[in-house]
Motif scaffolding. Sequence first.
Motif, PDB file in Angstrom:
ATOM      1  N   LEU A 181      14.400  34.522  -1.091  1.00 29.29           N
ATOM      2  CA  LEU A 181      13.095  34.299  -0.469  1.00 29.29           C
ATOM      3  C   LEU A 181      13.188  33.248   0.633  1.00 29.29           C
ATOM      4  N   MET A 182      13.919  32.185   0.384  1.00 29.14           N
ATOM      5  CA  MET A 182      14.091  31.155   1.410  1.00 29.14           C
ATOM      6  C   MET A 182      14.829  31.717   2.617  1.00 29.14           C
ATOM      7  N   LYS A 183      15.795  32.584   2.358  1.00 33.19           N
ATOM      8  CA  LYS A 183      16.532  33.244   3.434  1.00 33.19           C
ATOM      9  C   LYS A 183      15.583  34.103   4.282  1.00 33.19           C
ATOM     10  N   LYS A 184      14.695  34.843   3.620  1.00 36.78           N
ATOM     11  CA  LYS A 184      13.711  35.669   4.336  1.00 36.78           C
ATOM     12  C   LYS A 184      12.804  34.818   5.223  1.00 36.78           C
ATOM     13  N   LEU A 185      12.476  33.626   4.760  1.00 34.37           N
ATOM     14  CA  LEU A 185      11.614  32.725   5.527  1.00 34.37           C
ATOM     15  C   LEU A 185      12.408  31.848   6.492  1.00 34.37           C
ATOM     16  N   ARG A 186      13.729  32.053   6.522  1.00 34.25           N
ATOM     17  CA  ARG A 186      14.644  31.354   7.423  1.00 34.25           C
ATOM     18  C   ARG A 186      14.691  29.849   7.170  1.00 34.25           C
ATOM     19  N   ALA A 187      14.530  29.463   5.902  1.00 31.31           N
ATOM     20  CA  ALA A 187      14.694  28.064   5.502  1.00 31.31           C
ATOM     21  C   ALA A 187      16.156  27.840   5.108  1.00 31.31           C
ATOM     22  N   GLU A 188      16.595  26.608   5.130  1.00 26.84           N
ATOM     23  CA  GLU A 188      17.967  26.262   4.774  1.00 26.84           C
ATOM     24  C   GLU A 188      17.997  25.677   3.366  1.00 26.84           C
ATOM     25  N   VAL A 189      18.674  26.362   2.454  1.00 21.46           N
ATOM     26  CA  VAL A 189      18.794  25.880   1.075  1.00 21.46           C
ATOM     27  C   VAL A 189      19.947  24.872   1.021  1.00 21.46           C
ATOM     28  N   LEU A 190      19.623  23.624   0.708  1.00 27.26           N
ATOM     29  CA  LEU A 190      20.641  22.574   0.616  1.00 27.26           C
ATOM     30  C   LEU A 190      21.346  22.588  -0.730  1.00 27.26           C
ATOM     31  N   GLY A 191      20.685  23.121  -1.753  1.00 31.22           N
ATOM     32  CA  GLY A 191      21.268  23.173  -3.082  1.00 31.22           C
ATOM     33  C   GLY A 191      20.222  23.569  -4.104  1.00 31.22           C
ATOM     34  N   CYS A 192      20.675  23.715  -5.333  1.00 32.28           N
ATOM     35  CA  CYS A 192      19.808  24.116  -6.435  1.00 32.28           C
ATOM     36  C   CYS A 192      19.963  23.100  -7.563  1.00 32.28           C
ATOM     37  N   PRO A 216      27.057  30.718  -1.824  1.00 33.35           N
ATOM     38  CA  PRO A 216      27.723  29.443  -1.549  1.00 33.35           C
ATOM     39  C   PRO A 216      26.871  28.205  -1.846  1.00 33.35           C
ATOM     40  N   HIS A 217      25.693  28.380  -2.429  1.00 31.73           N
ATOM     41  CA  HIS A 217      24.840  27.232  -2.720  1.00 31.73           C
ATOM     42  C   HIS A 217      25.407  26.427  -3.892  1.00 31.73           C
ATOM     43  N   THR A 218      25.302  25.126  -3.792  1.00 27.84           N
ATOM     44  CA  THR A 218      25.771  24.226  -4.843  1.00 27.84           C
ATOM     45  C   THR A 218      24.670  24.075  -5.892  1.00 27.84           C
ATOM     46  N   VAL A 219      25.072  24.100  -7.153  1.00 29.25           N
ATOM     47  CA  VAL A 219      24.139  23.927  -8.275  1.00 29.25           C
ATOM     48  C   VAL A 219      24.389  22.551  -8.894  1.00 29.25           C
ATOM     49  N   PHE A 220      23.305  21.804  -9.065  1.00 25.41           N
ATOM     50  CA  PHE A 220      23.369  20.477  -9.659  1.00 25.41           C
ATOM     51  C   PHE A 220      22.625  20.506 -10.996  1.00 25.41           C
ATOM     52  N   PRO A 221      23.341  20.642 -12.128  1.00 24.92           N
ATOM     53  CA  PRO A 221      22.672  20.641 -13.425  1.00 24.92           C
ATOM     54  C   PRO A 221      22.524  19.216 -13.974  1.00 24.92           C
ATOM     55  N   LEU A 222      21.415  18.966 -14.673  1.00 27.81           N
ATOM     56  CA  LEU A 222      21.270  17.678 -15.349  1.00 27.81           C
ATOM     57  C   LEU A 222      21.982  17.713 -16.690  1.00 27.81           C
ATOM     58  N   ILE A 223      21.913  18.888 -17.366  1.00 27.63           N
ATOM     59  CA  ILE A 223      22.568  19.086 -18.664  1.00 27.63           C
ATOM     60  C   ILE A 223      23.280  20.432 -18.654  1.00 27.63           C
ATOM     61  N   GLN A 224      24.468  20.479 -19.218  1.00 25.40           N
ATOM     62  CA  GLN A 224      25.202  21.743 -19.336  1.00 25.40           C
ATOM     63  C   GLN A 224      25.523  22.017 -20.801  1.00 25.40           C
ATOM     64  N   TYR A 225      25.334  23.269 -21.178  1.00 26.06           N
ATOM     65  CA  TYR A 225      25.712  23.705 -22.521  1.00 26.06           C
ATOM     66  C   TYR A 225      26.714  24.825 -22.408  1.00 26.06           C
ATOM     67  N   VAL A 229      15.447  22.836   2.208  1.00 28.38           N
ATOM     68  CA  VAL A 229      14.824  22.844   0.890  1.00 28.38           C
ATOM     69  C   VAL A 229      15.871  22.674  -0.206  1.00 28.38           C
ATOM     70  N   ILE A 230      15.438  22.111  -1.315  1.00 31.87           N
ATOM     71  CA  ILE A 230      16.219  22.077  -2.548  1.00 31.87           C
ATOM     72  C   ILE A 230      15.391  22.835  -3.573  1.00 31.87           C
ATOM     73  N   LEU A 231      15.983  23.832  -4.187  1.00 31.44           N
ATOM     74  CA  LEU A 231      15.280  24.634  -5.191  1.00 31.44           C
ATOM     75  C   LEU A 231      15.484  23.999  -6.558  1.00 31.44           C
ATOM     76  N   ILE A 232      14.416  23.917  -7.336  1.00 31.71           N
ATOM     77  CA  ILE A 232      14.459  23.296  -8.664  1.00 31.71           C
ATOM     78  C   ILE A 232      13.988  24.306  -9.693  1.00 31.71           C
ATOM     79  N   ASP A 233      14.756  24.456 -10.771  1.00 30.24           N
ATOM     80  CA  ASP A 233      14.399  25.365 -11.859  1.00 30.24           C
ATOM     81  C   ASP A 233      14.713  24.675 -13.182  1.00 30.24           C
ATOM     82  N   ASP A 234      14.042  25.129 -14.226  1.00 33.22           N
ATOM     83  CA  ASP A 234      14.269  24.497 -15.522  1.00 33.22           C
ATOM     84  C   ASP A 234      15.557  24.958 -16.182  1.00 33.22           C
ATOM     85  N   LEU A 235      15.871  26.254 -16.070  1.00 30.22           N
ATOM     86  CA  LEU A 235      17.016  26.806 -16.798  1.00 30.22           C
ATOM     87  C   LEU A 235      17.811  27.752 -15.917  1.00 30.22           C
TER      88      LEU A 235
END
Length: 95
Positions: free
Chosen positions: A58-69, A86-95, A39-45
């Motif tokens: 939550l993904m860890k509890k469900l035993r899913a593999e988080v590829l990044g955020c 250790p998850h990598t975060v990919f921002p579209l915009i940084q302030y 899975v890739i987790l997506i959030d607005d902020l």
Amino acid sequence: MVRKKGKLPGPTVSVAYTLEYGTAEAEVQEDSVSPGQKVILIDDLLATGGTLFAACELMKKLRAEVLGCLVVVSLKDLSGADKLKPHTVFPLIQY
């Protein structure tokens, strides 16, 4: 879909997490992901990282593999990405 506690129908899995101003609970439907699913987790902020950290837990509890955020906006001075390691975060915009 990860939501605040009480917003989703059916059986759910939840996790408590801390915010800069208190605590909250997030939950996901039990059958939303399968064990081993990538899975890739997506959030607005991304601010302090509490909400996205809870989603990772939550993904860890469900035993899913988080590829990044993926986040639309990252407030880098608040160091939220550090909380998600250790998850990598990919921002579209940084302030």
